[in-house]
Scaffold this motif. Structure first.
Motif, PDB file in Angstrom:
ATOM      1  N   GLU A   2       0.826  -1.216   0.000  1.00  0.00           N
ATOM      2  CA  GLU A   2       0.000   0.000   0.000  1.00  0.00           C
ATOM      3  C   GLU A   2       0.858   1.262   0.000  1.00  0.00           C
ATOM      4  O   GLU A   2       0.537   2.253  -0.650  1.00  0.00           O
ATOM      5  N   LYS A 183      -5.471   3.948  -1.076  1.00  0.00           N
ATOM      6  CA  LYS A 183      -4.407   3.399  -0.228  1.00  0.00           C
ATOM      7  C   LYS A 183      -4.349   4.101   1.124  1.00  0.00           C
ATOM      8  O   LYS A 183      -4.062   3.468   2.144  1.00  0.00           O
ATOM      9  N   ILE A 186      -6.988   2.509   3.317  1.00  0.00           N
ATOM     10  CA  ILE A 186      -6.563   1.192   3.797  1.00  0.00           C
ATOM     11  C   ILE A 186      -5.579   1.334   4.950  1.00  0.00           C
ATOM     12  O   ILE A 186      -5.697   0.678   5.994  1.00  0.00           O
ATOM     13  N   ILE A 187      -4.589   2.230   4.768  1.00  0.00           N
ATOM     14  CA  ILE A 187      -3.575   2.449   5.808  1.00  0.00           C
ATOM     15  C   ILE A 187      -4.218   2.992   7.075  1.00  0.00           C
ATOM     16  O   ILE A 187      -3.912   2.560   8.191  1.00  0.00           O
ATOM     17  N   THR A 189      -7.336   2.663   8.066  1.00  0.00           N
ATOM     18  CA  THR A 189      -8.146   1.602   8.684  1.00  0.00           C
ATOM     19  C   THR A 189      -7.269   0.642   9.470  1.00  0.00           C
ATOM     20  O   THR A 189      -7.628   0.187  10.560  1.00  0.00           O
ATOM     21  N   ASN A 190      -6.097   0.326   8.912  1.00  0.00           N
ATOM     22  CA  ASN A 190      -5.160  -0.565   9.599  1.00  0.00           C
ATOM     23  C   ASN A 190      -4.692   0.018  10.927  1.00  0.00           C
ATOM     24  O   ASN A 190      -4.334  -0.716  11.850  1.00  0.00           O
ATOM     25  N   PHE A 191      -4.691   1.349  11.005  1.00  0.00           N
ATOM     26  CA  PHE A 191      -4.275   2.016  12.236  1.00  0.00           C
ATOM     27  C   PHE A 191      -5.465   2.234  13.188  1.00  0.00           C
ATOM     28  O   PHE A 191      -5.314   2.870  14.229  1.00  0.00           O
ATOM     29  N   GLY A 192      -6.647   1.749  12.800  1.00  0.00           N
ATOM     30  CA  GLY A 192      -7.806   1.819  13.685  1.00  0.00           C
ATOM     31  C   GLY A 192      -8.576   3.122  13.646  1.00  0.00           C
ATOM     32  O   GLY A 192      -9.358   3.412  14.554  1.00  0.00           O
TER      33      GLY A 192
END
Length: 304
Positions: A2, A183, A186-187, A189-192
């Motif tokens: 990403e 991207k 996505i990033i 979301t990955n970090f909450g």
């Protein structure tokens, strides 16, 4: 992966904007019209393509809050960050026509939108009223023809090459912007980070990246008329055409938070006009104030 694609998106944005601005400035020279007219029309509509795609698709899908927050958030970003950063990089004198006609029109249109939002909806009839963008574009074309003799000589490419630069640069800007938004989401979301916050910030900012990069490139090339015209023209296009078309497709339900955001948008439009009017110049300090206000707005969204 990403992160690599995010970097590729930024590269496409920057290089695409470079070609886009060069082709647009050249077209202004060929048509012998001020670059600000090109900024208010061709460049503004082109860089607003991501907002149009997101909001109209959201309306078709019934996601009213995304359709509205994307436009309102993008407009706040355009007014405070795009113009603010350009002024901070290089203070500039706004074109007379923007001060007399386009910035007051931007305030008026935003005020009308506030009134339309008060009843908690944006109906098909109100959407049709906003589609008065067609009239505004006609006036821009008339103004361009009237001011043909005011075009400033610059680096002139051939007409086919200018159009190729515009089309190719715009395609790179739009594709790069989509890549960055996807991207970044996505990033995040990955970090909450919550979807609500992503929608109000990353999507709105991401769809405004074409305006930001194009305006910065134009400013660095000494074409502040194209930069400011792009930001103001995009805001008008976003409200009149994109929100208008979205409401015509599907009447939009307006949340109370969106009304507050639109009032803040109105305040930012008025502030920008005041800054531009004082001394008829946007200074670096005023640009810094605009950017800091956006940082404060983002903090408010996070708390809310």
């Amino acid at each position: 992966m990403e992160y690599i694609l995010l970097l590729v998106g930024f590269i496409l944005l920057i290089k695409g904007a470079d070609f886009f601005v060069e082709g647009s400035s050249s077209l202004a020279g060929i048509l012998k019209v001020p670059s600000v007219i090109i900024g208010l029309t061709i460049v503004a509509m082109g860089t607003s393509a991501p907002e149009a795609s997101v909001s109209i698709n959201a309306a078709l899908a019934g996601s009213n809050d995304i359709a509205i927050s994307n436009v309102v958030g993008s407009n706040i970003f355009n007014g405070l960050v795009v113009v603010g950063i350009c002024a901070f990089l290089h203070s500039f004198m706004p074109h007379g026509e923007i001060l007399k006609r386009d910035m007051p029109l931007n305030i008026l249109v935003t005020f009308v939108l506030c009134l339309m939002f008060l009843d908690g909806s944006l109906s098909r009839m109100e959407g049709a009223v906003l589609l008065g963008m067609i009239v505004y574009l006609g006036f821009m074309i008339y103004s361009a023809r009237k001011n043909r003799e005011e075009g400033e000589p610059g680096k002139i490419l051939s007409l086919p090459r200018s159009l190729l630069y515009i089309a190719g640069g715009l395609a790179a800007v739009i594709f790069g912007g989509d890549l960055v938004v996807d991207k970044a989401c996505i990033i995040a979301t990955n970090f909450g980070v919550s979807q609500n916050f992503i929608g109000l910030t990353i999507i709105a900012i991401g769809t405004s990246l074409p305006e930001l990069v194009t305006s910065i490139v134009a400013t660095k090339k000494g074409d502040s008329g194209l930069a400011l015209g792009n930001a103001i023209g995009s805001n008008l296009f976003n409200i009149l055409f994109i929100l208008g078309m979205s409401a015509v497709i599907s009447p939009l339900h307006v949340l109370g938070e969106s009304v507050i955001d639109t009032v803040l948008l109105l305040g930012s439009a008025i502030l920008l006009f005041v800054f531009a009017r004082t001394g008829r110049r946007m200074t670096r300090s005023e640009g810094a104030v605009c950017v800091l206000l956006y940082v404060a707005y983002t903090a408010y969204l996070f708390v809310r």
